[in-house]
Structure formats: structure tokens, C-alpha cells
Design a protein around this motif. Sequence first.
Motif, PDB file in Angstrom:
ATOM      1  N   GLN A 162       1.202  14.440  -7.854  1.00 36.94           N
ATOM      2  CA  GLN A 162       0.684  13.165  -8.037  1.00 36.94           C
ATOM      3  C   GLN A 162       0.468  12.575  -6.535  1.00 36.94           C
ATOM      4  O   GLN A 162      -0.437  11.680  -6.404  1.00 36.94           O
ATOM      5  N   MET A 163       1.624  12.404  -5.840  1.00 38.64           N
ATOM      6  CA  MET A 163       1.322  11.688  -4.544  1.00 38.64           C
ATOM      7  C   MET A 163       0.625  12.287  -3.595  1.00 38.64           C
ATOM      8  O   MET A 163      -0.020  11.512  -2.733  1.00 38.64           O
ATOM      9  N   ARG A 164       0.443  13.407  -3.554  1.00 39.17           N
ATOM     10  CA  ARG A 164      -0.766  14.333  -2.748  1.00 39.17           C
ATOM     11  C   ARG A 164      -1.973  13.836  -3.061  1.00 39.17           C
ATOM     12  O   ARG A 164      -2.899  13.293  -2.369  1.00 39.17           O
ATOM     13  N   TYR A 165      -2.288  13.440  -4.438  1.00 34.76           N
ATOM     14  CA  TYR A 165      -3.618  13.280  -4.849  1.00 34.76           C
ATOM     15  C   TYR A 165      -3.800  11.508  -4.495  1.00 34.76           C
ATOM     16  O   TYR A 165      -4.903  11.482  -4.068  1.00 34.76           O
ATOM     17  N   ILE A 166      -2.840  10.876  -4.721  1.00 33.65           N
ATOM     18  CA  ILE A 166      -2.899   9.380  -4.295  1.00 33.65           C
ATOM     19  C   ILE A 166      -3.170   9.154  -2.829  1.00 33.65           C
ATOM     20  O   ILE A 166      -3.883   8.440  -2.262  1.00 33.65           O
ATOM     21  N   ALA A 167      -2.349   9.952  -1.814  1.00 30.95           N
ATOM     22  CA  ALA A 167      -2.413   9.972  -0.691  1.00 30.95           C
ATOM     23  C   ALA A 167      -3.957  10.321   0.022  1.00 30.95           C
ATOM     24  O   ALA A 167      -4.571   9.467   0.698  1.00 30.95           O
ATOM     25  N   LYS A 168      -4.575  11.372  -0.699  1.00 29.87           N
ATOM     26  CA  LYS A 168      -5.777  11.614  -0.504  1.00 29.87           C
ATOM     27  C   LYS A 168      -6.718  10.634  -0.677  1.00 29.87           C
ATOM     28  O   LYS A 168      -7.742  10.499  -0.066  1.00 29.87           O
ATOM     29  N   ARG A 169      -6.652  10.129  -2.078  1.00 28.30           N
ATOM     30  CA  ARG A 169      -7.612   8.797  -2.296  1.00 28.30           C
ATOM     31  C   ARG A 169      -7.295   7.785  -1.217  1.00 28.30           C
ATOM     32  O   ARG A 169      -8.613   7.032  -1.082  1.00 28.30           O
ATOM     33  N   LEU A 170      -6.306   7.366  -0.927  1.00 31.31           N
ATOM     34  CA  LEU A 170      -6.069   6.335   0.141  1.00 31.31           C
ATOM     35  C   LEU A 170      -6.676   6.516   1.557  1.00 31.31           C
ATOM     36  O   LEU A 170      -7.352   5.711   1.892  1.00 31.31           O
ATOM     37  N   ILE A 171      -6.757   7.977   1.940  1.00 30.84           N
ATOM     38  CA  ILE A 171      -7.598   8.095   3.155  1.00 30.84           C
ATOM     39  C   ILE A 171      -8.728   8.022   2.998  1.00 30.84           C
ATOM     40  O   ILE A 171      -9.691   7.429   3.574  1.00 30.84           O
ATOM     41  N   TYR A 172      -9.264   8.551   1.776  1.00 30.55           N
ATOM     42  CA  TYR A 172     -10.898   8.536   1.540  1.00 30.55           C
ATOM     43  C   TYR A 172     -11.182   6.880   1.276  1.00 30.55           C
ATOM     44  O   TYR A 172     -12.226   6.592   1.845  1.00 30.55           O
ATOM     45  N   ALA A 173     -10.239   6.108   0.806  1.00 26.39           N
ATOM     46  CA  ALA A 173     -10.746   4.662   0.677  1.00 26.39           C
ATOM     47  C   ALA A 173     -10.689   3.940   2.154  1.00 26.39           C
ATOM     48  O   ALA A 173     -11.801   3.168   2.351  1.00 26.39           O
ATOM     49  N   VAL A 174      -9.733   4.476   2.804  1.00 24.68           N
ATOM     50  CA  VAL A 174      -9.733   3.669   4.352  1.00 24.68           C
ATOM     51  C   VAL A 174     -10.827   4.345   5.005  1.00 24.68           C
ATOM     52  O   VAL A 174     -11.796   3.448   5.823  1.00 24.68           O
ATOM     53  N   LEU A 175     -11.383   5.556   4.841  1.00 25.89           N
ATOM     54  CA  LEU A 175     -12.643   6.115   5.574  1.00 25.89           C
ATOM     55  C   LEU A 175     -13.772   5.226   4.998  1.00 25.89           C
ATOM     56  O   LEU A 175     -14.719   5.066   5.832  1.00 25.89           O
ATOM     57  N   THR A 176     -14.009   5.047   4.052  1.00 30.50           N
ATOM     58  CA  THR A 176     -15.071   4.472   3.140  1.00 30.50           C
ATOM     59  C   THR A 176     -15.139   3.139   4.061  1.00 30.50           C
ATOM     60  O   THR A 176     -16.323   2.337   4.058  1.00 30.50           O
ATOM     61  N   VAL A 177     -14.165   2.214   3.982  1.00 27.88           N
ATOM     62  CA  VAL A 177     -14.118   0.778   4.509  1.00 27.88           C
ATOM     63  C   VAL A 177     -14.719   0.855   6.017  1.00 27.88           C
ATOM     64  O   VAL A 177     -15.454  -0.102   6.320  1.00 27.88           O
ATOM     65  N   TRP A 178     -14.234   1.871   6.761  1.00 25.22           N
ATOM     66  CA  TRP A 178     -14.557   2.090   8.008  1.00 25.22           C
ATOM     67  C   TRP A 178     -15.900   2.266   8.196  1.00 25.22           C
ATOM     68  O   TRP A 178     -16.770   1.589   9.038  1.00 25.22           O
ATOM     69  N   VAL A 179     -16.488   3.169   7.602  1.00 20.58           N
ATOM     70  CA  VAL A 179     -18.019   3.385   7.373  1.00 20.58           C
ATOM     71  C   VAL A 179     -18.846   2.122   7.329  1.00 20.58           C
ATOM     72  O   VAL A 179     -19.805   1.871   7.437  1.00 20.58           O
ATOM     73  N   LEU A 180     -18.356   1.457   6.216  1.00 24.07           N
ATOM     74  CA  LEU A 180     -18.814  -0.041   5.390  1.00 24.07           C
ATOM     75  C   LEU A 180     -19.086  -0.562   6.605  1.00 24.07           C
ATOM     76  O   LEU A 180     -19.929  -1.637   6.815  1.00 24.07           O
ATOM     77  N   ILE A 181     -17.914  -0.903   7.500  1.00 19.95           N
ATOM     78  CA  ILE A 181     -17.753  -1.893   8.642  1.00 19.95           C
ATOM     79  C   ILE A 181     -18.736  -1.534   9.743  1.00 19.95           C
ATOM     80  O   ILE A 181     -19.587  -2.310  10.308  1.00 19.95           O
ATOM     81  N   SER A 182     -18.690  -0.169  10.165  1.00 16.09           N
ATOM     82  CA  SER A 182     -19.594   0.203  11.210  1.00 16.09           C
ATOM     83  C   SER A 182     -21.255  -0.057  10.550  1.00 16.09           C
ATOM     84  O   SER A 182     -21.900  -0.506  11.509  1.00 16.09           O
TER      85      SER A 182
ATOM     86  N   GLY B   5     -19.539 -11.037   6.500  1.00 18.53           N
ATOM     87  CA  GLY B   5     -17.952 -11.210   5.905  1.00 18.53           C
ATOM     88  C   GLY B   5     -18.162 -11.072   4.304  1.00 18.53           C
ATOM     89  O   GLY B   5     -17.242 -10.579   3.815  1.00 18.53           O
ATOM     90  N   THR B   6     -19.119 -11.592   3.648  1.00 14.09           N
ATOM     91  CA  THR B   6     -19.249 -11.377   2.282  1.00 14.09           C
ATOM     92  C   THR B   6     -19.776 -10.030   1.946  1.00 14.09           C
ATOM     93  O   THR B   6     -19.163  -9.556   0.843  1.00 14.09           O
ATOM     94  N   THR B   7     -20.442  -9.191   2.557  1.00 15.44           N
ATOM     95  CA  THR B   7     -20.775  -7.924   2.390  1.00 15.44           C
ATOM     96  C   THR B   7     -19.513  -7.262   2.329  1.00 15.44           C
ATOM     97  O   THR B   7     -19.287  -6.282   1.701  1.00 15.44           O
ATOM     98  N   LEU B   8     -18.509  -7.445   3.394  1.00 15.03           N
ATOM     99  CA  LEU B   8     -17.401  -6.447   3.743  1.00 15.03           C
ATOM    100  C   LEU B   8     -16.532  -6.824   2.452  1.00 15.03           C
ATOM    101  O   LEU B   8     -15.753  -5.960   2.122  1.00 15.03           O
ATOM    102  N   PHE B   9     -16.376  -8.062   2.129  1.00 20.14           N
ATOM    103  CA  PHE B   9     -15.484  -8.535   1.172  1.00 20.14           C
ATOM    104  C   PHE B   9     -15.772  -7.754  -0.297  1.00 20.14           C
ATOM    105  O   PHE B   9     -14.839  -7.094  -0.777  1.00 20.14           O
ATOM    106  N   PHE B  10     -16.933  -7.735  -0.463  1.00 24.25           N
ATOM    107  CA  PHE B  10     -17.504  -7.432  -1.766  1.00 24.25           C
ATOM    108  C   PHE B  10     -17.296  -5.747  -1.751  1.00 24.25           C
ATOM    109  O   PHE B  10     -16.859  -5.095  -2.659  1.00 24.25           O
ATOM    110  N   GLY B  11     -17.389  -5.153  -0.543  1.00 22.06           N
ATOM    111  CA  GLY B  11     -17.490  -3.762  -0.327  1.00 22.06           C
ATOM    112  C   GLY B  11     -16.028  -3.279  -0.508  1.00 22.06           C
ATOM    113  O   GLY B  11     -15.607  -2.432  -1.237  1.00 22.06           O
ATOM    114  N   MET B  12     -15.071  -3.862   0.102  1.00 22.59           N
ATOM    115  CA  MET B  12     -13.727  -3.551   0.209  1.00 22.59           C
ATOM    116  C   MET B  12     -13.007  -3.853  -1.339  1.00 22.59           C
ATOM    117  O   MET B  12     -12.242  -2.931  -1.870  1.00 22.59           O
ATOM    118  N   PHE B  13     -13.665  -4.837  -1.933  1.00 25.44           N
ATOM    119  CA  PHE B  13     -13.143  -5.275  -3.439  1.00 25.44           C
ATOM    120  C   PHE B  13     -13.643  -4.035  -4.332  1.00 25.44           C
ATOM    121  O   PHE B  13     -12.905  -3.504  -5.009  1.00 25.44           O
TER     122      PHE B  13
END
Length: 318
Positions: free
Chosen positions: A4-24, A283-291
Motif C-alpha cells: 500500500q505504501m509503495r503504491y502511494i509513494a509511486k503515485r506521489l512521484i508521478y504527481a510531482v513529475l506531472t506538476v513539473w512538466v505542467l510548469i515547464s 498563475g491560474t493555469t498552474l493553480f488549476f493544473g495542480m488542483f
Amino acid sequence: MSLQMRYIAKRLIYAVLTVWVLISITFLLMQMLPGDPFSGLKVINPEIKASLATKYGLDKPVLEQYGIYVNNLIHGDFGSSIVSGRQVTDIIAQAFPVSLELGIRALIFAIILGFLSGIIAALKHRTKWDTLMMILVLLGVSVPSFIIGALLQYFFGVVLFQFTGIHFFAIIGWGSENSKILPAFALAFGSMASIGRLMRSSMLDVLGQDYIRTAKVKGIKKKDIILHHCLRNALMPVITVLGPMTAVLLTGTFAVEYVFSISGLGKYFVDSVQANDYPVIIGTTLFFGMFLVLCNLIVDILNSCIDPRVRLGGEENR
């Protein structure tokens, strides 16, 4: 570490990478926009333009701008509006509650009306009610929400008023309760149609199962069969799509807010695009994207807690 924790950690990593791609991607798209962010201000003096470019760091090399931009975002600084001078975080804090309320109201409409329409269509299969529901589904999935909003404004603001002389709903603004019905319904219409279609298909599938026929043979009342057997099993496929749909409704208010002149975050975004107000656009694009990423992350984690097959799926495919 547990599965369970391994799955959550993997999803967190994917989420951080997605936000970084969105920012870039957002940063690169801003660099590719034609013109400059000061064109809306009608500043003629080149010295004033140069001074503004220095203030907002636009005179620096692109890579340096990107580094400053990411560093500011990490510290929660979205910059200030070029047009109004207000901090973007203040604009978000003021406008997002309006967009959130609109999204929540739309979600309630979509769930209630979607479930009811799907159930009625399945129980009245191959009747005029089923046909009517399928027509509404076709309209919902093919007509954009801002078109639905404009049609509602025309019907209630012009056609119905000419016949009755009564304004049943306010067609512009966001204040009284009757001004919140039409925009929420316009935003909900597409999701309502999707839920109704999925609920109809799920109900028809359950109604054709052997255990339903057995219950009928045993003489169990139709109402009890529907409530205790059909609905419980038919709801599961629909519930799985409610998570992503919730995120979409809560972040997809741009066009509807603009059509109904609602001072939510979507209207600020549209206005900022028209004015080339880069900080507000970003700002609005990133806020909605991160949300949206956060909502999907929460849904993934909850699904893994409810259904172990979700977290086991990744391990079995390895």
C-alpha cells in the motif's frame, strides 16, 4: 515497505513529475506567445517598456527566467498582475471560492440528475423515456457547456419572459440563489449526460444477470429487487468515474463563468489571456493544473484503499 505504501509513494512521484512538466510547458508556451505582455497597456515610450521588462525579469535569458520562475513557485510566489498590479495569489484567494462553489453545485446536479436519468432510461428501456434520455446524452456529450449556457440564457431571459413576464432565474451574475441555478446546470450538463449513459448501461447489464431473474422467480417485489440488488451493483462502475469527473467540474469553469459574467477564477483567466497578462495566465493555469493533479492523487489513493486490486495491478504487470 508495504504494498500500500509503495503504491502511494509511486503515485506521489508521478504527481510531482506531472506538476513539473505542467510548469515547464506553461513557461514555454508563454515564451511562444506573439507580442509582449505590455501591449495591452498601450505603453508607447520604449524606456517605460524596458523598465517594466526589467521589473518583471523579462530582459534576462530564457533559462535564467525559467530558474527564477521555478524558484518563485517553490516559495509560493506567483508574481503580480501586469494590468492591475495585484498579487496573483490574492486574485486566486478571492476568486477561487466562487469557482469552487460553482463546481460543487454543478457536481450535485450532475450526480443527482445523471443517476436518475440513467435509472429511468434502463427501467423504461426501448420506450419514449429511454429515447429522450439518449437524446439528452447525445446533446450533453457533443455540445460545449458555454453553448448550453447561452441557450439557457436565451430561453429563460428572452423566450420564457416574453410568454410569462417573469424572470424565473437571473441570467447574469453570481449573488442570489436564483442566479446560481443556470450556470451550475450549464456546467453540469455534459457530466450529467456521461453519468446517465454509464448508469443506464450498468443497470441494463445488471438487470440481465441470472441472479436478478432468480429473484423475480422467487416472487421478490420489483422495488426490492431494484433497491437491494440492481442499484448496489450498478453503482460501482459509475462511482469509479466520479473522482476524475469531480476534478474536471471543479476546475472546468472558465467558459461558463465568462458567459454568465461570474467573477470567478475562470473569468480572470479569460480576461488575462485577452490582455496578455502573463503572471495571471501562468498563475491560474498552474493553480488549476495542480488542483487537478491533487484531486486525481486523492482519488487514486482512496481507490487503492477501497479496492486492493488497484494497487496489486501494477505489481502483477511488472
